[in-house]
Design an enzyme around this catalytic site. Structure first.
Site, PDB file in Angstrom:
ATOM      1  N   ASP A  15       0.818  -1.212   0.000  1.00  0.00           N
ATOM      2  CA  ASP A  15       0.000   0.000   0.000  1.00  0.00           C
ATOM      3  C   ASP A  15       0.852   1.261   0.000  1.00  0.00           C
ATOM      4  O   ASP A  15       1.982   1.266   0.470  1.00  0.00           O
ATOM      5  CB  ASP A  15      -0.872   0.050   1.263  1.00  0.00           C
ATOM      6  CG  ASP A  15      -1.871  -1.078   1.317  1.00  0.00           C
ATOM      7  OD1 ASP A  15      -2.131  -1.671   0.269  1.00  0.00           O
ATOM      8  OD2 ASP A  15      -2.392  -1.348   2.415  1.00  0.00           O
ATOM      9  N   LYS A  16       0.251   2.337  -0.469  1.00  0.00           N
ATOM     10  CA  LYS A  16       0.896   3.641  -0.362  1.00  0.00           C
ATOM     11  C   LYS A  16       0.589   4.264   0.989  1.00  0.00           C
ATOM     12  O   LYS A  16       1.491   4.541   1.773  1.00  0.00           O
ATOM     13  CB  LYS A  16       0.448   4.585  -1.480  1.00  0.00           C
ATOM     14  CG  LYS A  16       1.062   5.975  -1.315  1.00  0.00           C
ATOM     15  CD  LYS A  16       0.630   6.939  -2.398  1.00  0.00           C
ATOM     16  CE  LYS A  16       1.263   8.314  -2.154  1.00  0.00           C
ATOM     17  NZ  LYS A  16       0.857   9.305  -3.168  1.00  0.00           N
TER      18      LYS A  16
END
Length: 702
Positions: free
Chosen positions: A335-336
């Site tokens: 994920d960012k």
């Protein structure tokens, strides 16, 4: 004045401010919720009466991304923009699906700097349309077949990812070990195995004063932005040594030879500087240092990153190490908007060089080095371990206990999450369906046509130009970022012409093209699983499928009694799968027929788009599930003890016995290609779509 603040926070989610030469981007997603908490909770503080101090508070509370200096107060509210909204996936290998066609194609070697990528987002037609109004055109879970829950407990509300540090992901490697950053030492090698990384001759060509200046430049402390080393009387060989010494001893710096007033200088400058990145050029091939035969060719290390997705991180590392991104390998993308820890491998780069980057990079930490003979491969991981904080929960202790016990014992429906289907008004599965139908005009139209909703301003202008002129070159001129899906398709149309859309579409990177048809498969799978749960509940029945040695087997009535719902799989449509023999299985044929597709012929004229199909478990039971309810007063206080904080000896968060707000801190492990958002959905009983979350934010403010 409060209504003004509410309107500001409803309409905008991000403030861009310019501080000197660096653009600092502060995200304050979650500001809306905090304002709602402060003004509507029983323990709320007095209403906010001044816009500017409140915005300053939000900026202090936000977590900056790779910032080099803070934003001055007088420049806080400099430029306001509305973001491209996206959700995050739990870190499975197919993270490209989270992007939607408006997103940039990750992983290209010629990635533009952030200054060029961040364009102003269109603010509507001037009619005061709010962000919530724009997102009303987005998808909900009902639109993509996400309908059912395992448990019948009563749901409760909470705020997910109010801070990116509320979502922590640790990779689980193929040996089943949770990857952690806990060692910054260099691997011990015998003398004959360890050639000097920086030959003495190279170090001696620089004076101590020059070394000090170069180190300050590397750490962005040099206000001049470069260091000039006079080499007027030196030979070419000596100049070469200076060039090599600067680049090897100070990763991230580049050099060039200039002549000033009849004298020659070697000028060192920062590789990540604004001017250096203004013109993108291919990275040079890796430098050939002597490499011991007894040492493994790949340096494995642990990458700790904050608020960066994996491909962006790889691109940053490749620029500072001056190698191509394809010399890096990894087991899965993460994920960012999270803190994530994962293993990375790089070809023939020493641990010393990588460790030195810890001095230069913010929001990264690299460690746990080891030399091995093999790279990493996508999908090799066992899964991911999550530590998730859901803030401002309103559920009772009994509700929370029931929800988490059900998750631990019964699991959740293994739906594909909302990020699989894009965030715009044109779902990615519709494009995938058109590809499978061989309807290329429809593919082109779906990707390029104007659509309602929140998008970057340059994309809106590009789509408007395309709708008006149908001229790919004219539309392409509206795009400052040419590597997005739209830009690649327009490039292809410009090169191959409007009558050769198949080749034009092929200009889009393969992973991005395949995300569309995988999205369609996911849409069908979600829909069929919801039908199966509606028809038969959570028990195995005659006609269901189970896997035996990797091969699907249809259960008889007698066999069904010996199996549970946790054994049942459902197929993603393709030419190499079988389907359940009960009436839900026949629904696959009905659904594909309604979409003008032949379920008996899933091979495509273009080989890449032929669907073999696969099997996916209907129910996933998370492992290592634990939880606790935390009391807190300050929304800015982190509630998770990170690996870096442990390394630095910082104390763990101290939880209050009583507080203004409560948070649910949960931990669990998931296998690859499953979605943590679906776990949260099962616990909270809330729609996880951006459309619904935006409407909730607006409701809390009203």
């Amino acid at each position: 004045m409060l209504s003004t603040v509410q309107h500001l926070l409803t309409r905008y989610r991000r403030i861009i401010c310019v501080a000197s030469k660096w653009r600092s981007v502060y995200l304050f997603a979650g500001g809306i919720q905090r304002l709602a908490i402060w003004n509507h909770s029983p323990c709320s503080t007095p209403p906010v009466l001044n816009v500017k101090p409140y915005c300053l508070l939000l900026m202090e509370d936000s977590e900056p991304t790779s910032l080099k200096r803070a934003c001055p107060v007088e420049e806080l509210i400099h430029t306001v923009k509305r973001p491209r909204v996206r959700e995050e996936k739990n870190g499975a290998a197919a993270a490209q699906l989270a992007k939607g066609e408006g997103e940039e194609c990750e992983g290209s070697e010629d990635e533009l700097p952030a200054e060029e990528e961040e364009e102003e987002v269109v603010e509507g037609d001037g009619d005061g349309e709010t962000f919530a109004d724009m997102m009303k055109h987005g998808l909900t879970e009902l639109d993509v077949g996400i309908l059912k829950f395992v448990s019948d407990h009563k749901g409760f509300s909470g705020i997910l990812k109010e801070r990116y540090s509320d979502f922590v992901v640790h990779e689980i490697n193929k040996e089943g070990k949770t990857v952690q950053l806990d060692d910054l030492s260099i691997p011990v090698e015998t003398e004959q195995e360890a050639p000097p990384e920086e030959p003495a001759a190279e170090a001696e060509v620089l004076t101590e004063e020059q070394k000090k200046q170069l180190e300050e430049l590397q750490l962005f402390k040099n206000k001049e932005g470069n260091v000039s080393i006079e080499v007027a009387d030196d030979t070419k060989e000596k100049r070469t040594q200076v060039h090599r010494a600067v680049k090897n001893m100070y990763p991230g710096l580049e050099t060039k030879t200039e002549e000033k007033d009849g004298r020659k200088y070697i000028v060192a400058y920062h590789a990540a500087g604004k001017k250096a990145l203004a013109v993108v050029r291919a990275a040079p091939a890796p430098r050939k240092h002597s490499w011991p035969k007894n040492r493994g060719s790949f340096c494995h290390f642990v990458l700790y990153k904050e608020n960066k997705d994996t491909m962006d991180s790889i691109n940053v590392l490749s620029k500072f190490l001056r190698v191509r991104p394809n010399v890096f390998s990894y087991m899965g993308t993460k994920d960012k908007r999270a803190i994530t820890v994962q293993e990375i491998a790089v070809l023939k780069i020493t641990a010393e060089r990588i460790l030195h980057l810890n001095k230069c990079l913010m929001n990264f930490k690299l460690g746990n080095f080891a030399y091995k003979k093999h790279p990493l491969k996508l999908g090799e991981l066992r899964g991911n371990h999550f530590t998730v904080v859901v803030r401002n929960i309103d559920g009772s202790e009994e509700q929370i206990g029931q929800a988490m016990a059900s998750l631990r014992d019964a699991g959740f429906i293994n739906y594909y999450g909302m990020q699989r289907f894009g965030t715009t008004a044109v779902p990615t599965y519709q494009v995938g369906k058109a590809i499978l139908q061989n309807n290329w005009n429809e593919v082109m139209d779906l990707i390029l046509k104007p659509r309602p909703g929140a998008e970057k301003g340059y994309l809106v202008r590009c789509r408007e130009e395309w709708a008006k002129s149908q001229d790919p070159e004219a539309a392409l001129r509206k795009l400052p970022v040419k590597r997005c899906v739209e830009g690649q398709l327009l490039r292809g149309l410009s090169r191959y012409g409007m009558k050769n859309i198949v080749h034009a579409f092929g200009m889009i990177p393969r992973n991005n093209r395949l995300m569309y048809i995988h999205s369609y498969q996911s849409y069908v799978w979600n829909t069929m699983v919801s039908r199966r749960v509606e028809a038969f509940g959570f028990q195995a029945v005659e006609g269901d499928l189970v896997l035996k040695g990797g091969t699907a087997h249809v259960l008889t009535a007698e066999e069904a009694e010996k199996h549970s719902i946790h054994d049942i799989v459902m197929p993603l449509p393709g030419f190499d799968v079988i389907y359940p023999t009960h009436h839900v299985g026949k629904g696959y044929r009905e659904m594909l027929t309604a979409d003008n597709l032949d379920i008996d012929n899933m091979r495509h004229k273009v080989r890449d788009y032929s669907l073999a199909g696969a099997y996916r478990l209907v129910i996933i039971r998370p492992q290592n599930v634990s939880w606790e309810v935390i009391n807190y007063d300050d929304a800015r206080v982190p509630l998770v003890h990170t690996d870096v904080e442990k390394l630095e000896g910082k104390p763990a968060p101290v939880y209050l016995t009583e507080g203004k707000y409560r948070a649910l801190r949960m931990e669990f492990s998931l296998p690859p290609s499953t979605y943590a958002t679906m776990v949260i959905r099962e616990v909270l009983k809330m729609d996880t779509s951006i459309k619904n979350q935006t409407q909730l934010n607006t409701t809390w403010l009203s």
